[in-house]
Design a protein around this motif. Structure first.
Motif, mmCIF file in Angstrom:
data_model
loop_
_atom_site.group_PDB
_atom_site.id
_atom_site.type_symbol
_atom_site.label_atom_id
_atom_site.label_comp_id
_atom_site.label_asym_id
_atom_site.label_seq_id
_atom_site.Cartn_x
_atom_site.Cartn_y
_atom_site.Cartn_z
ATOM 1 N N GLN A 44 -69.449 -49.851 72.971
ATOM 2 C CA GLN A 44 -69.381 -50.643 71.883
ATOM 3 C C GLN A 44 -69.657 -50.119 70.358
ATOM 4 N N GLU A 45 -70.858 -49.718 70.351
ATOM 5 C CA GLU A 45 -71.106 -49.021 68.997
ATOM 6 C C GLU A 45 -70.226 -48.035 68.559
ATOM 7 N N ALA A 46 -69.782 -47.047 69.422
ATOM 8 C CA ALA A 46 -68.848 -45.953 69.195
ATOM 9 C C ALA A 46 -67.406 -46.379 68.761
ATOM 10 N N THR A 47 -66.965 -47.615 69.369
ATOM 11 C CA THR A 47 -65.557 -47.707 69.131
ATOM 12 C C THR A 47 -65.464 -49.144 68.392
ATOM 13 N N GLY A 48 -66.383 -49.928 68.306
ATOM 14 C CA GLY A 48 -66.392 -51.145 67.384
ATOM 15 C C GLY A 48 -65.496 -52.208 68.281
ATOM 16 N N LEU A 49 -65.361 -52.071 69.556
ATOM 17 C CA LEU A 49 -64.740 -53.071 70.306
ATOM 18 C C LEU A 49 -65.632 -53.694 71.116
ATOM 19 N N ARG A 50 -65.485 -54.950 71.454
ATOM 20 C CA ARG A 50 -66.461 -55.688 72.584
ATOM 21 C C ARG A 50 -65.904 -55.378 73.930
ATOM 22 N N ILE A 51 -67.064 -55.274 74.886
ATOM 23 C CA ILE A 51 -66.597 -54.979 76.037
ATOM 24 C C ILE A 51 -67.034 -56.241 76.982
ATOM 25 N N PRO A 52 -65.892 -56.520 77.797
ATOM 26 C CA PRO A 52 -66.117 -57.965 78.503
ATOM 27 C C PRO A 52 -67.087 -57.850 79.590
ATOM 28 N N GLY A 71 -56.206 -58.370 66.735
ATOM 29 C CA GLY A 71 -55.425 -57.319 66.960
ATOM 30 C C GLY A 71 -55.530 -56.509 68.249
ATOM 31 N N VAL A 72 -56.295 -56.856 68.837
ATOM 32 C CA VAL A 72 -57.039 -55.992 70.083
ATOM 33 C C VAL A 72 -56.746 -57.172 70.981
ATOM 34 N N LEU A 73 -55.866 -56.252 72.367
ATOM 35 C CA LEU A 73 -55.661 -57.092 73.650
ATOM 36 C C LEU A 73 -56.879 -57.136 74.505
ATOM 37 N N LEU A 96 -57.011 -53.004 75.004
ATOM 38 C CA LEU A 96 -56.058 -52.224 74.179
ATOM 39 C C LEU A 96 -55.936 -52.501 72.921
ATOM 40 N N SER A 97 -56.302 -51.467 72.162
ATOM 41 C CA SER A 97 -55.997 -51.397 70.900
ATOM 42 C C SER A 97 -55.089 -50.287 70.291
ATOM 43 N N PRO A 98 -54.618 -50.111 69.036
ATOM 44 C CA PRO A 98 -53.573 -49.073 68.750
ATOM 45 C C PRO A 98 -54.257 -47.493 68.752
ATOM 46 N N THR A 213 -45.142 -58.315 74.090
ATOM 47 C CA THR A 213 -44.773 -59.253 72.758
ATOM 48 C C THR A 213 -45.933 -58.922 71.856
ATOM 49 N N MET A 214 -47.176 -59.215 72.311
ATOM 50 C CA MET A 214 -48.363 -58.998 71.432
ATOM 51 C C MET A 214 -48.321 -57.673 70.502
ATOM 52 N N ALA A 215 -47.997 -56.674 71.402
ATOM 53 C CA ALA A 215 -48.240 -55.317 70.901
ATOM 54 C C ALA A 215 -46.721 -54.608 70.292
ATOM 55 N N ALA A 216 -45.806 -55.414 69.966
ATOM 56 C CA ALA A 216 -44.472 -54.958 69.771
ATOM 57 C C ALA A 216 -44.645 -54.243 68.542
#
Length: 327
Positions: A44-52, A71-73, A96-98, A213-216
């Motif tokens: 989480q600290e390295a990527t800035g993304l929340r882990i469920p 913007g993150v799925l 999933l993020s870009p 749809t969401m990541a189009a």
């Protein structure tokens, strides 16, 4: 455990230094397998993304399984694990993020491991996290299709066993009883497996259009045909799964029918024995009475007469039942 992979020339390359934040930031795919709190915090600290958490990815509401935040799925679906000869559903999370894909598993699963091995060996084009996600979904759908093909073969074998047994002599023989019990157990295990496969296919069927749809805006355009094909594959597998479910129900009804026939045969034998036994018991009871004035008491052939009467009253009901085809 943390497995990290980077995209290198269209193929995956394993990142060895997963303890370093820079190495994790360079990874296009981070795979967490039964990760501890320290490993989750590091990612989480390295990527800035929340882990469920496991509780979050196990939610059954559609809004919990498919969500988009900043913007993150955030996606989740059920996977099937084989344990002790049976199937067990295990939840998995996908973030999933870009820039990257993070998969969160709470139990080992060979689909992810095999996909990573094949992707590193040069199979498929892995240019982005989107490519990795679609490749994973294709591997999951393909594995479920293989599982249903095995189920079809198992059901064919069980069908042959059940109806071949039905062509033999009726009765509650031990071998037939054991076969019926084994068939019921096998049908139960197959039903459990089909149920888990259905959960996986339902999850994949929801994820594919949601991602498309969401990541189009940032999903690579070359993935659109693959997503369309994936949706068609999932639909065909769901139709096949429905066919197998119907066949399973038919075999279950047939097996229970044979069990009822066996039970009826036992009850029929008991009923016949009761009816056939009544006249001899009645005769023996009459001539067993201790009265002096019984007419047949002094007969020379009274004993033989009694036996003959008992045998005759036993045979006559059996002949009647046989003529009427009750036995």
């Amino acid at each position: 455990m943390i497995n990290a992979f980077a995209c290198d020339g269209g193929h995956l390359r394993r990142v060895s230094e997963t303890g370093a934040a820079d190495a994790l930031r360079s990874a296009a795919w981070i795979d967490l397998v039964s990760a501890g709190p320290a490993e989750v915090k590091r990612v989480q600290e390295a990527t800035g993304l929340r882990i469920p958490t496991e509780a979050e990815v196990s939610e059954i509401e559609n809004s919990s399984r498919l969500a988009i935040r900043d913007g993150v799925l955030y996606l989740s679906l059920q996977l099937v694990n084989r344990e002790n000869g049976g199937a067990r559903g295990v939840s998995a999370g996908l973030v999933l993020s870009p820039e990257r894909l993070i998969t969160v598993r709470f139990a080992p699963n060979t689909i992810f491991d095999n996909f990573a091995v094949h992707a590193m060996s040069g199979e498929g084009q892995q240019d982005s996290p989107g490519h990795i996600l679609v490749g994973l979904l294709e591997a999951i759908v393909d594995r479920q299709a293989d599982a249903l093909e095995v189920v079809r073969n198992d059901l064919d074998d069980l069908s042959h066993t059940v109806f071949s047994m039905g062509m033999g002599k009726a009765g509650g023989r031990k071998q037939e009883d054991a076969t019926l019990r084994q068939t019921l157990g096998a049908l139960g295990r197959i039903s459990d497996l089909i149920s888990h496969v259905r959960d996986t296919q339902t999850g994949a069927a929801r994820i594919v259009p949601f991602v498309g749809t969401m990541a189009a805006t940032w999903l690579p355009k070359d993935l659109r045909p693959r997503l369309k094909t994936l949706r068609q594959d999932i639909a065909s597998i769901q139709d096949f799964e429905t066919h197998l479910t119907n066949k399973l129900q038919f075999l279950l009804d047939a097996t229970l029918g044979f069990i009822n026939i066996a039970q009826n045969n036992v009850m029929k034998v008991m009923a016949i024995a009761s009816v056939v036994g009544i006249p001899p018991v009645l005769i023996a009871g009459i001539y067993g009475m201790n009265f002096k004035a019984m007419p047949e008491l002094e007969w020379t052939y009274g004993y033989a007469y009694g036996w003959g009467l008992i045998i005759l009253t036993t045979v006559i009901p059996l002949v009647v039942f046989r003529v009427k085809k009750w036995i």
